[in-house]
Design a protein around this motif. Structure first.
Motif, mmCIF file in Angstrom:
data_model
loop_
_atom_site.group_PDB
_atom_site.id
_atom_site.type_symbol
_atom_site.label_atom_id
_atom_site.label_comp_id
_atom_site.label_asym_id
_atom_site.label_seq_id
_atom_site.Cartn_x
_atom_site.Cartn_y
_atom_site.Cartn_z
ATOM 1 N N ASP A 103 0.799 -1.225 0.000
ATOM 2 C CA ASP A 103 0.000 0.000 0.000
ATOM 3 C C ASP A 103 0.836 1.281 0.000
ATOM 4 O OD1 ASP A 103 -2.157 -1.697 0.124
ATOM 5 O OD2 ASP A 103 -2.669 -1.232 2.210
ATOM 6 N N HIS A 104 2.003 1.243 0.659
ATOM 7 C CA HIS A 104 2.766 2.482 0.872
ATOM 8 C C HIS A 104 4.268 2.347 0.629
ATOM 9 C CE1 HIS A 104 -0.721 4.452 2.671
ATOM 10 N NE2 HIS A 104 -0.898 3.404 3.443
ATOM 11 N N LYS A 105 4.680 1.264 -0.006
ATOM 12 C CA LYS A 105 6.117 0.992 -0.188
ATOM 13 C C LYS A 105 6.822 0.854 1.164
ATOM 14 C CE LYS A 105 6.333 3.320 -4.617
ATOM 15 N NZ LYS A 105 6.922 4.403 -5.394
ATOM 16 N N GLY A 106 6.104 0.327 2.125
ATOM 17 C CA GLY A 106 6.658 0.020 3.444
ATOM 18 C C GLY A 106 6.692 1.201 4.394
ATOM 19 N N ILE A 107 6.849 0.871 5.668
ATOM 20 C CA ILE A 107 7.040 1.889 6.703
ATOM 21 C C ILE A 107 8.540 2.133 6.783
ATOM 22 C CG2 ILE A 107 6.738 2.510 9.129
ATOM 23 C CD1 ILE A 107 4.467 0.420 9.243
ATOM 24 N N LYS A 108 8.969 3.360 6.564
ATOM 25 C CA LYS A 108 10.401 3.672 6.541
ATOM 26 C C LYS A 108 10.916 4.140 7.893
ATOM 27 C CE LYS A 108 10.603 2.337 2.434
ATOM 28 N NZ LYS A 108 10.961 0.957 2.234
ATOM 29 N N SER A 109 10.064 4.777 8.678
ATOM 30 C CA SER A 109 10.497 5.214 10.002
ATOM 31 C C SER A 109 9.283 5.425 10.901
ATOM 32 C CB SER A 109 11.325 6.501 9.930
ATOM 33 O OG SER A 109 10.527 7.581 9.499
ATOM 34 N N VAL A 110 9.555 5.420 12.192
ATOM 35 C CA VAL A 110 8.526 5.655 13.203
ATOM 36 C C VAL A 110 9.035 6.761 14.112
ATOM 37 C CG1 VAL A 110 7.236 4.667 15.135
ATOM 38 C CG2 VAL A 110 7.794 3.247 13.163
ATOM 39 N N SER A 148 2.541 9.973 5.305
ATOM 40 C CA SER A 148 2.700 9.650 6.724
ATOM 41 C C SER A 148 1.326 9.495 7.338
ATOM 42 C CB SER A 148 3.509 10.725 7.445
ATOM 43 O OG SER A 148 2.874 11.976 7.356
ATOM 44 N N GLU A 149 1.308 8.849 8.480
ATOM 45 C CA GLU A 149 0.048 8.591 9.169
ATOM 46 C C GLU A 149 0.322 8.562 10.665
ATOM 47 O OE1 GLU A 149 -3.459 5.194 9.133
ATOM 48 O OE2 GLU A 149 -1.495 4.678 8.351
ATOM 49 N N GLU A 150 -0.535 9.224 11.429
ATOM 50 C CA GLU A 150 -0.434 9.159 12.882
ATOM 51 C C GLU A 150 -1.301 8.009 13.365
ATOM 52 O OE1 GLU A 150 -1.657 11.920 16.582
ATOM 53 O OE2 GLU A 150 -0.313 12.863 15.140
ATOM 54 N N VAL A 151 -0.714 7.142 14.183
ATOM 55 C CA VAL A 151 -1.437 5.997 14.724
ATOM 56 C C VAL A 151 -1.433 6.076 16.248
ATOM 57 C CG1 VAL A 151 -0.904 4.505 12.758
ATOM 58 C CG2 VAL A 151 0.606 4.511 14.738
ATOM 59 N N VAL A 152 -2.427 5.454 16.847
ATOM 60 C CA VAL A 152 -2.536 5.397 18.301
ATOM 61 C C VAL A 152 -2.295 3.961 18.734
ATOM 62 C CG1 VAL A 152 -4.014 5.793 20.307
ATOM 63 C CG2 VAL A 152 -4.211 7.272 18.294
ATOM 64 N N VAL A 153 -1.372 3.771 19.660
ATOM 65 C CA VAL A 153 -1.052 2.444 20.185
ATOM 66 C C VAL A 153 -1.453 2.419 21.656
ATOM 67 C CG1 VAL A 153 0.751 0.729 20.554
ATOM 68 C CG2 VAL A 153 0.908 2.295 18.597
#
Length: 165
Positions: A103-110, A148-153
């Motif tokens: 979907d996004h070419k992977g998560i590159k950083s957090v 980018s996307e903000e997620v809640v954990v």
């Protein structure tokens, strides 16, 4: 507070039975240093929400570095589960990474945005009961497609260690 990061350190140490390439070894060393320095505060003065967010970020960085087992170790639900369920948890995380790649070419950083306590707090914002801490960790995922996307954990502290719910 040193217990908060103890499980991460033990998990990393146990997985380091084989030599790592220099860049991976350096990253693990820096993580150990950061965890050691941040564990110098005591529980009374700790910013619990910030620690929860930092811990969530560390778990996701382990996942991005391919250590799926360590990521699953960071979940509160991994404790006392049958091996087949644990395998399912790890398989789900592999599928999650595959989906992010498609979907996004992977998560590159957090990146850590902030942590917010979800347990009862006093007027100063400190938890009323440090034995039952919970928080939401807000993280920013930076993807390979420049989005980018903000997620809640959701996080919970179990036996002094922040874990993902």
């Amino acid at each position: 507070m040193h217990k908060i990061f103890r499980n991460i350190a033990i998990s990393l140490r146990d997985r380091l039975s084989t030599p790592l390439p220099l860049w991976e070894g350096l990253g693990v060393g820096l993580l150990f240093l950061a965890l050691s320095l941040s564990s110098c505060k005591d529980d009374a003065t700790a910013n619990h929400a910030d620690l929860a967010a930092e811990t969530a970020k560390a778990y996701y960085e382990q996942l991005l570095n391919g250590d799926i087992a360590a990521f699953v170790d960071g979940t509160a639900m991994h404790v006392n589960v049958v091996p087949t369920y644990r395998e399912q948890l790890e398989t789900n995380m592999k599928m999650f990474l595959g989906q992010q790649e498609r979907d996004h070419k992977g998560i590159k950083s957090v990146k850590k945005v902030k942590g917010v306590l979800t347990c009862p707090t006093n007027a100063e914002g400190q938890p009323k009961d440090t034995a039952h801490l919970s928080a939401n960790a807000f993280l920013l995922f930076n993807y390979g497609d420049d989005t980018s996307e903000e997620v809640v954990v959701p996080m919970v502290r179990v036996n002094g260690t922040w874990m993902m719910r």
